[in-house]
Scaffold this active site. Structure first.
Site, PDB file in Angstrom:
ATOM      1  N   SER A  81     -21.662  -1.878  19.149  1.00  0.00           N
ATOM      2  CA  SER A  81     -22.586  -2.977  19.394  1.00  0.00           C
ATOM      3  C   SER A  81     -22.947  -3.008  20.876  1.00  0.00           C
ATOM      4  O   SER A  81     -22.801  -1.998  21.565  1.00  0.00           O
ATOM      5  CB  SER A  81     -21.959  -4.299  18.948  1.00  0.00           C
ATOM      6  N   ASN A  82     -23.440  -4.116  21.374  1.00  0.00           N
ATOM      7  CA  ASN A  82     -23.765  -4.241  22.797  1.00  0.00           C
ATOM      8  C   ASN A  82     -23.524  -5.677  23.242  1.00  0.00           C
ATOM      9  O   ASN A  82     -23.143  -6.532  22.440  1.00  0.00           O
ATOM     10  CB  ASN A  82     -25.209  -3.800  23.059  1.00  0.00           C
ATOM     11  N   ALA A  83     -23.793  -5.944  24.540  1.00  0.00           N
ATOM     12  CA  ALA A  83     -23.395  -7.235  25.134  1.00  0.00           C
ATOM     13  C   ALA A  83     -24.438  -8.349  24.970  1.00  0.00           C
ATOM     14  O   ALA A  83     -24.323  -9.391  25.604  1.00  0.00           O
ATOM     15  CB  ALA A  83     -23.104  -7.026  26.617  1.00  0.00           C
TER      16      ALA A  83
END
Ligand code: C5P
Length: 218
Positions: free
Chosen positions: A23-25
């Site tokens: 995923s990402n932030a």
């Protein structure tokens, strides 16, 4: 005329096995701010929301569709696109997903090596799908870059056939403020001073509604 704005928000999650994912932030703050500003402008809102920490309350004029992966997000966008006058792709969609999701938790002892190879496949480009079906709609995208921000954003605007792109530096991803440049299809640009995402959202919604009004009077 009541305007409906369809917004994608937050990250997507691409599972590797039942407990692990890529995923990402993305916090989903910008998506939430856009939804709130759209409601303040008496628009109806549909938010297709990836699993972010930020929650968006569902109300009579604000439908929230929770999704996990990019494929789920595309399916939800396809289902809701017919209701939208404006589409805003604020989600940080994972570009790739594991080619195969392991049914069981991957065990270190089954790998038998210190190196694990993960095979990834490209995810569908959601905003590109929308642009290919955009007749009578305004499509707004985001660009987040660590270098060559404006030139990459301009290329993206063209390649994805967008009406406007919000060009942001990479530090924006989980921060509460930003200082983007809005770039329009006709080459016009508008630099916005550092401000809270709520104020940035106000500018984006104002410009997107303006573009829709121009489109409708042409
Ligand atoms: O290509 P890139 O990810 O940099 O483009 C960013 C824009 O495209 C954002 O508006 C994002 O929401 C959208 N996007 C998308 N589907 C993807 C990748 C990006 O809708 N698979």
């Amino acid at each position: 005329m009541s305007i409906t704005i369809l917004i994608t928000s937050g990250p997507t999650r691409e599972y590797i096995d039942p407990v692990r994912f890529i995923s990402n932030a993305s916090s989903g703050k910008m998506g939430k701010a856009l939804a709130e500003q759209a409601l303040k402008n008496k628009c109806k809102v549909i938010v297709v929301k990836g699993p972010s920490v930020i929650d968006i309350k569902e109300t009579k004029n604000c439908k929230v569709v929770p999704v996990i992966s990019a494929k789920d997000m595309l399916a939800a966008v396809k289902q809701n696109l017919k209701f939208a006058d404006i589409f805003i792709g604020a989600a940080a969609v994972s570009d790739y997903r594991p080619i195969k999701i392991s049914k069981n938790k991957i065990k270190k002892k089954d790998i038998g090596s210190d190196i694990i190879n993960l095979k990834l496949i490209k995810n569908p480009d959601i905003i590109r799908y929308v642009s290919n079906h955009k007749k009578g709609k305004i499509v707004v995208g985001f660009a987040l870059e660590t270098k060559n921000l404006l030139s990459y954003a301009k290329t993206k605007l063209k390649e994805k056939n967008l009406d406007m792109i919000v060009a942001n530096g990479a530090q924006t991803i989980s921060s509460k403020d930003s200082a983007p440049t809005l770039i329009f299809k006709d080459g016009k640009t508008k630099k916005i001073k550092l401000a809270a995402k709520e104020n940035i959202a106000k500018e984006i919604i104002y410009e997107a509604i303006g573009l829709l009004k121009t489109l409708k009077t042409c």
